[in-house]
Motif scaffolding. Sequence first.
Motif, PDB file in Angstrom:
ATOM      1  N   MET A 174       9.271  -3.099   9.269  1.00 15.84           N
ATOM      2  CA  MET A 174      10.441  -3.878   9.689  1.00 15.84           C
ATOM      3  C   MET A 174      11.728  -3.349   9.063  1.00 15.84           C
ATOM      4  N   ASP A 175      11.610  -2.633   7.959  1.00 14.75           N
ATOM      5  CA  ASP A 175      12.805  -2.126   7.277  1.00 14.75           C
ATOM      6  C   ASP A 175      13.419  -0.918   7.966  1.00 14.75           C
ATOM      7  N   VAL A 176      12.765  -0.405   9.004  1.00 14.29           N
ATOM      8  CA  VAL A 176      13.391   0.676   9.781  1.00 14.29           C
ATOM      9  C   VAL A 176      14.048   0.132  11.053  1.00 14.29           C
ATOM     10  N   GLU A 177      14.011  -1.178  11.247  1.00  9.63           N
ATOM     11  CA  GLU A 177      14.568  -1.800  12.461  1.00  9.63           C
ATOM     12  C   GLU A 177      16.012  -1.383  12.726  1.00  9.63           C
ATOM     13  N   SER A 178      16.799  -1.273  11.665  1.00 11.95           N
ATOM     14  CA  SER A 178      18.211  -0.924  11.831  1.00 11.95           C
ATOM     15  C   SER A 178      18.437   0.591  11.817  1.00 11.95           C
ATOM     16  N   PHE A 179      17.350   1.343  11.970  1.00 11.14           N
ATOM     17  CA  PHE A 179      17.408   2.804  11.908  1.00 11.14           C
ATOM     18  C   PHE A 179      17.982   3.273  10.561  1.00 11.14           C
ATOM     19  N   ASP A 180      17.664   2.521   9.491  1.00 13.71           N
ATOM     20  CA  ASP A 180      18.129   2.903   8.154  1.00 13.71           C
ATOM     21  C   ASP A 180      17.346   4.133   7.697  1.00 13.71           C
ATOM     22  N   SER A 181      18.021   5.271   7.649  1.00 15.35           N
ATOM     23  CA  SER A 181      17.322   6.520   7.301  1.00 15.35           C
ATOM     24  C   SER A 181      16.835   6.527   5.864  1.00 15.35           C
ATOM     25  N   ASN A 182      17.373   5.653   5.012  1.00 10.75           N
ATOM     26  CA  ASN A 182      16.862   5.566   3.639  1.00 10.75           C
ATOM     27  C   ASN A 182      15.452   4.984   3.610  1.00 10.75           C
ATOM     28  N   ALA A 183      15.027   4.378   4.720  1.00 15.76           N
ATOM     29  CA  ALA A 183      13.660   3.861   4.826  1.00 15.76           C
ATOM     30  C   ALA A 183      12.743   4.853   5.555  1.00 15.76           C
ATOM     31  N   HIS A 184      13.244   6.072   5.801  1.00 15.87           N
ATOM     32  CA  HIS A 184      12.432   7.123   6.408  1.00 15.87           C
ATOM     33  C   HIS A 184      11.643   7.812   5.305  1.00 15.87           C
ATOM     34  N   VAL A 185      10.354   7.534   5.245  1.00 20.11           N
ATOM     35  CA  VAL A 185       9.479   8.114   4.223  1.00 20.11           C
ATOM     36  C   VAL A 185       8.182   8.577   4.877  1.00 20.11           C
ATOM     37  N   ILE A 186       7.537   9.527   4.231  1.00 19.58           N
ATOM     38  CA  ILE A 186       6.212  10.007   4.637  1.00 19.58           C
ATOM     39  C   ILE A 186       5.298   9.908   3.426  1.00 19.58           C
ATOM     40  N   PRO A 187       4.159   9.197   3.496  1.00 16.32           N
ATOM     41  CA  PRO A 187       3.688   8.414   4.634  1.00 16.32           C
ATOM     42  C   PRO A 187       4.656   7.285   4.967  1.00 16.32           C
ATOM     43  N   PRO A 188       4.615   6.802   6.222  1.00 17.25           N
ATOM     44  CA  PRO A 188       5.616   5.819   6.637  1.00 17.25           C
ATOM     45  C   PRO A 188       5.354   4.433   6.056  1.00 17.25           C
ATOM     46  N   LEU A 189       6.404   3.616   6.070  1.00 15.88           N
ATOM     47  CA  LEU A 189       6.246   2.206   5.736  1.00 15.88           C
ATOM     48  C   LEU A 189       5.385   1.567   6.821  1.00 15.88           C
ATOM     49  N   ARG A 190       4.376   0.837   6.401  1.00 13.84           N
ATOM     50  CA  ARG A 190       3.425   0.301   7.384  1.00 13.84           C
ATOM     51  C   ARG A 190       3.625  -1.212   7.547  1.00 13.84           C
ATOM     52  N   THR A 191       2.589  -1.925   7.899  1.00 12.89           N
ATOM     53  CA  THR A 191       2.730  -3.338   8.254  1.00 12.89           C
ATOM     54  C   THR A 191       2.779  -4.218   7.009  1.00 12.89           C
ATOM     55  N   SER A 192       3.164  -5.492   7.215  1.00 12.51           N
ATOM     56  CA  SER A 192       3.144  -6.429   6.086  1.00 12.51           C
ATOM     57  C   SER A 192       1.720  -6.628   5.585  1.00 12.51           C
ATOM     58  N   GLY A 193       0.738  -6.533   6.483  1.00 13.16           N
ATOM     59  CA  GLY A 193      -0.661  -6.620   6.059  1.00 13.16           C
ATOM     60  C   GLY A 193      -1.059  -5.464   5.167  1.00 13.16           C
ATOM     61  N   ASP A 194      -0.556  -4.267   5.490  1.00 13.41           N
ATOM     62  CA  ASP A 194      -0.820  -3.109   4.621  1.00 13.41           C
ATOM     63  C   ASP A 194      -0.165  -3.297   3.263  1.00 13.41           C
ATOM     64  N   ARG A 195       1.085  -3.749   3.260  1.00 17.68           N
ATOM     65  CA  ARG A 195       1.776  -3.978   1.977  1.00 17.68           C
ATOM     66  C   ARG A 195       0.987  -4.968   1.123  1.00 17.68           C
ATOM     67  N   ASP A 196       0.523  -6.060   1.729  1.00 17.32           N
ATOM     68  CA  ASP A 196      -0.224  -7.060   0.963  1.00 17.32           C
ATOM     69  C   ASP A 196      -1.569  -6.506   0.505  1.00 17.32           C
ATOM     70  N   GLY A 197      -2.185  -5.676   1.341  1.00 17.76           N
ATOM     71  CA  GLY A 197      -3.452  -5.052   0.947  1.00 17.76           C
ATOM     72  C   GLY A 197      -3.279  -4.085  -0.205  1.00 17.76           C
ATOM     73  N   LEU A 198      -2.177  -3.333  -0.203  1.00 19.63           N
ATOM     74  CA  LEU A 198      -1.881  -2.424  -1.309  1.00 19.63           C
ATOM     75  C   LEU A 198      -1.630  -3.201  -2.596  1.00 19.63           C
ATOM     76  N   ARG A 199      -0.928  -4.328  -2.478  1.00 15.89           N
ATOM     77  CA  ARG A 199      -0.694  -5.166  -3.657  1.00 15.89           C
ATOM     78  C   ARG A 199      -2.012  -5.680  -4.232  1.00 15.89           C
ATOM     79  N   GLN A 200      -2.932  -6.074  -3.347  1.00 16.95           N
ATOM     80  CA  GLN A 200      -4.222  -6.567  -3.835  1.00 16.95           C
ATOM     81  C   GLN A 200      -5.025  -5.438  -4.481  1.00 16.95           C
ATOM     82  N   ALA A 201      -4.994  -4.248  -3.873  1.00 13.34           N
ATOM     83  CA  ALA A 201      -5.706  -3.100  -4.457  1.00 13.34           C
ATOM     84  C   ALA A 201      -5.127  -2.732  -5.819  1.00 13.34           C
ATOM     85  N   LEU A 202      -3.818  -2.896  -5.971  1.00 16.45           N
ATOM     86  CA  LEU A 202      -3.178  -2.634  -7.261  1.00 16.45           C
ATOM     87  C   LEU A 202      -3.640  -3.651  -8.295  1.00 16.45           C
TER      88      LEU A 202
END
Length: 431
Positions: free
Chosen positions: A271-299
């Motif tokens: 969702m952070d690339v919605e405004s075409f903010d190039s500062n949010a252009h990363v590889i690997p890309p920013l994924r879903t909120s479910g992925d973010r929450d899953g990464l937090r749990q894995a951490l």
Amino acid sequence: MNNSNTISILNGRLIDPAHGIDATQDLHIGNGKVLSLGAPPEGFSADTSIDASDKIVCPGLIDLCANLRQPGAEHKATIASETAAAAAGGITTLCCPPDTLPVIDTQAVAEQIQRLARAAGHCRLLPQGAQTKGLEGSQLSEMAALKRAGCCAVSNAYTPLLNTLVQRRALEYAATFNILTIIRPQDEHLANQGCVHEGKVADRLGLPGIPEAAETVAIARDLALAEHAKARIHFHAISSARGSNMLARACFGKQQVSADVAIHQLFLTEMDVESFDSNAHVIPPLRTSGDRDGLRQALADNLLSAICSDHQPHEPDAKAAPFPATEPGISGLDTLLSLTLKLVEERVLDLPDAIARLTSGPAKILDLPFGQLAVGASADICIFDPQQRWTVLSDQLLSQGKNSPFIGWDLPGRVSHTLLEGRIVYTAEPT
């Protein structure tokens, strides 16, 4: 006793996750080492005393991946500029990937980079050696020689290897000399030059997407090859919940595998690339909120045992083109500690665990003697005020790269002092 370069750090809350310490304790330093915790050694006299009342005293932070741009791209940043930013952020050990110009595929280049860091004097720099010559993906580098030259691991950075046979041979070579292989798990064919996560946001914006399978297929392949080769591998910058779940199964199967996550993946989503903010252009890309929450749990579950900045400073022009044509990456050294402390505020981790992911976790991955405050250990120390808040402003970032999607965020924690081998390398200006 010899009292040269003696320092006492007084009244701080000392947190050393490597030894399970979390207590208000004094710390005494001499000759670049930790001499004692609590009472000073007999006959000790401090040349310098630091009052750490209401502050946290912890090991210096270890960042597993920071692109410093030198040699070859000094218009983006230099070793001097970025190691100074690291010291101001409490980081005392940095690892840089091998995709410099020239590539870190010879002892001479590895030694040159370390000399530049020592001359700057801000923090310790450990290069990663190239897995293949010129990072071209086909001919193996002299990995054993790179290890002798001070390389902490080998990696092929963003460049894919020619095929799985080359990867197998590279892992076997590394295993022979007990060299860690760091892997960015992304299948180049599935990624297909995408720039955002493949999904509804990419479809709506008309941007080429990178599917989750680009990561999970690569993880599955490299886990199988590493098991065959009996190699130690580390997955850098995991971005998907499913990818972290695959690691859990590998760890259960006793494979020699570890992984880290880039700090921005724990806060930002597609969702952070919605405004075409190039500062949010990363590889690997920013994924879903479910992925973010899953990464937090894995951490939280310590499946991801380190948080890194994945620091990639850019000059303004690199982020000024249409989104797909901009260069990917975030300038992350200045915000690494504070964003990690925000995870504590949001109850993802408690404070000792958060500090562990920045100190003892990465130290264990690289088999380093740092990231701890045991008597006799190198006096690499970060002192910070967890209550002091600051607003991220581009002109206040010490990194030469100002490309951060966190501009305007209100964050906790400011470093007051950083010590490297018992030498004060950063002191905050009085507020």
